[in-house]
Design an enzyme around this catalytic site. Structure first.
Site, PDB file in Angstrom:
ATOM      1  N   CYS A   1      -2.937  -1.429   5.658  1.00  0.00           N
ATOM      2  CA  CYS A   1      -3.590  -2.420   4.790  1.00  0.00           C
ATOM      3  C   CYS A   1      -3.643  -3.811   5.394  1.00  0.00           C
ATOM      4  O   CYS A   1      -4.118  -4.745   4.755  1.00  0.00           O
ATOM      5  CB  CYS A   1      -2.919  -2.457   3.417  1.00  0.00           C
ATOM      6  SG  CYS A   1      -1.251  -3.162   3.429  1.00  0.00           S
ATOM      7  N   CYS A  37      12.069  -8.268  12.550  1.00  0.00           N
ATOM      8  CA  CYS A  37      12.563  -9.159  11.504  1.00  0.00           C
ATOM      9  C   CYS A  37      11.525  -9.133  10.384  1.00  0.00           C
ATOM     10  O   CYS A  37      10.460  -9.737  10.512  1.00  0.00           O
ATOM     11  CB  CYS A  37      12.743 -10.559  12.096  1.00  0.00           C
ATOM     12  SG  CYS A  37      13.440 -11.742  10.949  1.00  0.00           S
ATOM     13  N   CYS A  63       0.791  -1.239   0.000  1.00  0.00           N
ATOM     14  CA  CYS A  63       0.000   0.000   0.000  1.00  0.00           C
ATOM     15  C   CYS A  63       0.820   1.284   0.000  1.00  0.00           C
ATOM     16  O   CYS A  63       0.262   2.368  -0.156  1.00  0.00           O
ATOM     17  CB  CYS A  63      -0.967   0.018   1.184  1.00  0.00           C
ATOM     18  SG  CYS A  63      -0.186   0.326   2.788  1.00  0.00           S
ATOM     19  N   CYS A 105       1.197  -4.223   8.678  1.00  0.00           N
ATOM     20  CA  CYS A 105       1.010  -2.838   8.262  1.00  0.00           C
ATOM     21  C   CYS A 105      -0.336  -2.364   8.816  1.00  0.00           C
ATOM     22  O   CYS A 105      -1.355  -3.031   8.622  1.00  0.00           O
ATOM     23  CB  CYS A 105       1.015  -2.736   6.737  1.00  0.00           C
ATOM     24  SG  CYS A 105       0.614  -1.094   6.111  1.00  0.00           S
TER      25      CYS A 105
END
Length: 152
Positions: free
Chosen positions: A110, A132, A61, A107
């Site tokens: 999104c 990570c 996104c 995220c």
């Protein structure tokens, strides 16, 4: 503990697409990692050993997630960061898959899978955390590329 030990929903998901839209926009590998919480093989991703200065965006996104200022060499085979760009840009989910007890990083814009965050591994970083993150989940906008339009 990261995210206060709770699932973090600090930022509401703003990018919402159908599964068909994600499959059309992402490569098979991107889809597997970002939308199905897969993992790329260690030492194979584009950014695991990158020292380029810039901002790492969500490949799905475009949300800004991490910067090269927080990236460090953990020698684990994936890009490692000691903190996100801003706490509200990522969210955390307690992940008990594969017989492990981990904190998944997604995220916030999104809801794409990015990787996992680990604490207390003894790295000499300000937070003693290691985000990570899969290279395929990220797109690096280099410091010299910023503001140069859509070239790249």
């Amino acid at each position: 503990m990261v995210g206060g030990g709770q699932e973090s929903t600090a930022a509401a998901t703003t990018v919402q697409k159908t599964d068909a839209q994600w499959r059309e926009e992402l490569t098979p590998e991107e889809y597997h990692v970002l939308r199905q919480a897969g993992t790329e093989r260690p030492y194979t991703g584009e950014y695991w050993d990158s020292h380029t200065e810039g901002v790492y965006q969500c490949r799905a996104c475009g949300a800004e997630l991490f910067t090269s200022n927080e990236k460090f060499d953990s020698h684990c085979g994936w890009p490692s960061f000691w903190a996100p760009l801003a706490e509200g840009n990522v969210r955390y989910i307690h992940d008990r898959t594969l017989g492990m007890d981990r904190i998944e990083v997604r995220c916030a814009s999104c809801d794409s899978h990015l990787g996992h965050v680990f604490e207390g591994e003894g790295y000499g970083t300000p937070t003693d955390q290691r985000y990570c993150i899969n290279s395929v989940s990220l797109r690096l906008v280099g410091k010299d590329d910023a503001g140069s339009g859509s070239e790249g």
